[in-house]
Write a protein that holds these residues in place. Structure first.
Motif, mmCIF file in Angstrom:
data_model
loop_
_atom_site.group_PDB
_atom_site.id
_atom_site.type_symbol
_atom_site.label_atom_id
_atom_site.label_comp_id
_atom_site.label_asym_id
_atom_site.label_seq_id
_atom_site.Cartn_x
_atom_site.Cartn_y
_atom_site.Cartn_z
ATOM 1 N N UNK A 73 0.832 -1.212 0.000
ATOM 2 C CA UNK A 73 0.000 0.000 0.000
ATOM 3 C C UNK A 73 0.864 1.258 0.000
ATOM 4 N N UNK A 74 0.532 2.233 -0.857
ATOM 5 C CA UNK A 74 1.224 3.525 -0.764
ATOM 6 C C UNK A 74 0.998 4.122 0.630
ATOM 7 N N UNK A 75 2.022 4.713 1.161
ATOM 8 C CA UNK A 75 1.990 5.230 2.532
ATOM 9 C C UNK A 75 0.773 6.113 2.810
ATOM 10 N N UNK A 76 0.404 6.958 1.849
ATOM 11 C CA UNK A 76 -0.696 7.893 2.097
ATOM 12 C C UNK A 76 -2.032 7.180 2.296
ATOM 13 N N UNK A 77 -2.175 5.948 1.803
ATOM 14 C CA UNK A 77 -3.423 5.211 1.942
ATOM 15 C C UNK A 77 -3.381 4.140 3.034
ATOM 16 N N UNK A 78 -2.262 3.981 3.699
ATOM 17 C CA UNK A 78 -2.093 2.890 4.667
ATOM 18 C C UNK A 78 -3.172 2.902 5.752
ATOM 19 N N UNK A 79 -3.466 4.075 6.305
ATOM 20 C CA UNK A 79 -4.473 4.164 7.369
ATOM 21 C C UNK A 79 -5.837 3.678 6.861
ATOM 22 N N UNK A 80 -6.238 4.136 5.693
ATOM 23 C CA UNK A 80 -7.551 3.760 5.156
ATOM 24 C C UNK A 80 -7.633 2.281 4.818
ATOM 25 N N UNK A 81 -6.583 1.741 4.249
ATOM 26 C CA UNK A 81 -6.577 0.310 3.926
ATOM 27 C C UNK A 81 -6.659 -0.500 5.215
ATOM 28 N N UNK A 82 -5.951 -0.071 6.256
ATOM 29 C CA UNK A 82 -6.061 -0.736 7.565
ATOM 30 C C UNK A 82 -7.493 -0.683 8.078
ATOM 31 N N UNK A 83 -8.124 0.480 7.953
ATOM 32 C CA UNK A 83 -9.506 0.644 8.411
ATOM 33 C C UNK A 83 -10.460 -0.250 7.609
ATOM 34 N N UNK A 84 -10.264 -0.297 6.314
ATOM 35 C CA UNK A 84 -11.104 -1.156 5.467
ATOM 36 C C UNK A 84 -10.931 -2.632 5.839
ATOM 37 N N UNK A 85 -9.698 -3.047 6.040
ATOM 38 C CA UNK A 85 -9.445 -4.436 6.439
ATOM 39 C C UNK A 85 -10.013 -4.718 7.824
ATOM 40 N N UNK A 86 -9.865 -3.781 8.757
ATOM 41 C CA UNK A 86 -10.435 -3.959 10.097
ATOM 42 C C UNK A 86 -11.950 -4.084 10.040
ATOM 43 N N UNK A 87 -12.577 -3.308 9.173
ATOM 44 C CA UNK A 87 -14.037 -3.379 9.061
ATOM 45 C C UNK A 87 -14.473 -4.742 8.543
ATOM 46 N N UNK A 88 -13.657 -5.352 7.699
ATOM 47 C CA UNK A 88 -13.972 -6.691 7.194
ATOM 48 C C UNK A 88 -13.783 -7.740 8.277
ATOM 49 N N UNK A 89 -12.755 -7.563 9.107
ATOM 50 C CA UNK A 89 -12.529 -8.479 10.221
ATOM 51 C C UNK A 89 -13.714 -8.414 11.195
ATOM 52 N N UNK A 90 -14.172 -7.198 11.457
ATOM 53 C CA UNK A 90 -15.312 -6.963 12.331
ATOM 54 C C UNK A 90 -16.555 -7.664 11.787
ATOM 55 N N UNK A 91 -16.730 -7.583 10.486
ATOM 56 C CA UNK A 91 -17.893 -8.162 9.813
ATOM 57 C C UNK A 91 -17.878 -9.697 9.947
ATOM 58 N N UNK A 92 -16.690 -10.280 9.903
ATOM 59 C CA UNK A 92 -16.566 -11.743 9.977
ATOM 60 C C UNK A 92 -16.774 -12.276 11.397
ATOM 61 N N UNK A 93 -16.529 -11.440 12.401
ATOM 62 C CA UNK A 93 -16.630 -11.896 13.800
ATOM 63 C C UNK A 93 -18.056 -12.050 14.249
#
Length: 93
Positions: A73-93
Protein backbone atom coordinates in the motif's frame (compact mmCIF):
# COMPACT_ATOMS: atom_id res chain seq x y z
CA UNK A 1 -31.33 28.36 5.09
CA UNK A 2 -28.12 26.30 4.85
CA UNK A 3 -25.00 27.92 3.51
CA UNK A 4 -22.08 26.35 1.73
CA UNK A 5 -20.13 26.51 5.02
CA UNK A 6 -22.80 24.55 6.92
CA UNK A 7 -20.90 21.45 8.15
CA UNK A 8 -23.93 19.20 7.91
CA UNK A 9 -24.45 20.18 4.27
CA UNK A 10 -20.79 19.49 3.51
CA UNK A 11 -20.92 16.16 5.35
CA UNK A 12 -24.07 15.19 3.44
CA UNK A 13 -22.42 16.09 0.12
CA UNK A 14 -19.23 14.13 0.90
CA UNK A 15 -21.19 11.13 2.18
CA UNK A 16 -23.29 10.96 -0.98
CA UNK A 17 -20.20 11.38 -3.14
CA UNK A 18 -18.43 8.58 -1.23
CA UNK A 19 -21.47 6.29 -1.50
CA UNK A 20 -21.79 6.69 -5.25
CA UNK A 21 -18.08 6.46 -5.98
CA UNK A 22 -17.73 3.36 -3.77
CA UNK A 23 -19.87 1.41 -6.21
CA UNK A 24 -17.12 0.08 -8.40
CA UNK A 25 -18.52 -2.73 -10.51
CA UNK A 26 -16.19 -5.38 -9.13
CA UNK A 27 -17.94 -7.76 -6.75
CA UNK A 28 -15.12 -7.82 -4.21
CA UNK A 29 -14.98 -4.03 -3.85
CA UNK A 30 -18.75 -3.66 -4.00
CA UNK A 31 -18.98 -5.89 -0.94
CA UNK A 32 -16.39 -3.88 1.00
CA UNK A 33 -16.47 -0.19 0.09
CA UNK A 34 -20.19 0.74 0.33
CA UNK A 35 -20.50 -1.06 3.68
CA UNK A 36 -17.47 0.81 4.99
CA UNK A 37 -18.94 4.15 3.87
CA UNK A 38 -22.29 3.43 5.50
CA UNK A 39 -20.75 2.45 8.83
CA UNK A 40 -17.58 4.50 9.18
CA UNK A 41 -17.25 7.38 6.70
CA UNK A 42 -18.80 10.05 8.93
CA UNK A 43 -16.69 8.85 11.88
CA UNK A 44 -13.49 9.65 9.96
CA UNK A 45 -11.84 13.04 10.43
CA UNK A 46 -12.31 15.36 7.46
CA UNK A 47 -8.77 14.84 6.13
CA UNK A 48 -9.34 11.06 6.05
CA UNK A 49 -12.71 11.50 4.32
CA UNK A 50 -11.02 13.50 1.60
CA UNK A 51 -8.26 10.89 1.41
CA UNK A 52 -10.91 8.17 1.02
CA UNK A 53 -12.33 10.05 -1.95
CA UNK A 54 -8.80 10.29 -3.38
CA UNK A 55 -8.38 6.53 -2.88
CA UNK A 56 -11.47 6.01 -5.02
CA UNK A 57 -9.65 7.72 -7.89
CA UNK A 58 -7.23 4.80 -7.98
CA UNK A 59 -7.68 1.78 -10.23
CA UNK A 60 -10.02 -0.91 -8.88
CA UNK A 61 -7.39 -3.61 -9.23
CA UNK A 62 -4.85 -1.55 -7.29
CA UNK A 63 -7.30 -1.03 -4.44
CA UNK A 64 -8.16 -4.72 -4.38
CA UNK A 65 -4.48 -5.64 -4.43
CA UNK A 66 -3.78 -3.26 -1.51
CA UNK A 67 -6.60 -4.81 0.49
CA UNK A 68 -5.18 -8.27 -0.07
CA UNK A 69 -1.49 -7.35 0.32
CA UNK A 70 -1.27 -4.44 2.79
CA UNK A 71 2.53 -4.40 2.53
CA UNK A 72 2.27 -2.93 -0.98
CA UNK A 73 0.00 0.00 0.00
CA UNK A 74 1.22 3.53 -0.76
CA UNK A 75 1.99 5.23 2.53
CA UNK A 76 -0.70 7.89 2.10
CA UNK A 77 -3.42 5.21 1.94
CA UNK A 78 -2.09 2.89 4.67
CA UNK A 79 -4.47 4.16 7.37
CA UNK A 80 -7.55 3.76 5.16
CA UNK A 81 -6.58 0.31 3.93
CA UNK A 82 -6.06 -0.74 7.56
CA UNK A 83 -9.51 0.64 8.41
CA UNK A 84 -11.10 -1.16 5.47
CA UNK A 85 -9.45 -4.44 6.44
CA UNK A 86 -10.43 -3.96 10.10
CA UNK A 87 -14.04 -3.38 9.06
CA UNK A 88 -13.97 -6.69 7.19
CA UNK A 89 -12.53 -8.48 10.22
CA UNK A 90 -15.31 -6.96 12.33
CA UNK A 91 -17.89 -8.16 9.81
CA UNK A 92 -16.57 -11.74 9.98
CA UNK A 93 -16.63 -11.90 13.80
Amino acid sequence: MATSTDPSLEEHFLLNKAKWRSRRGTLELDLILPTFVDKYFLKLPMNKRLLYLALLEEDDWDILDWLQKPMSVPKKYAYLIDQLNDSQEEKRS
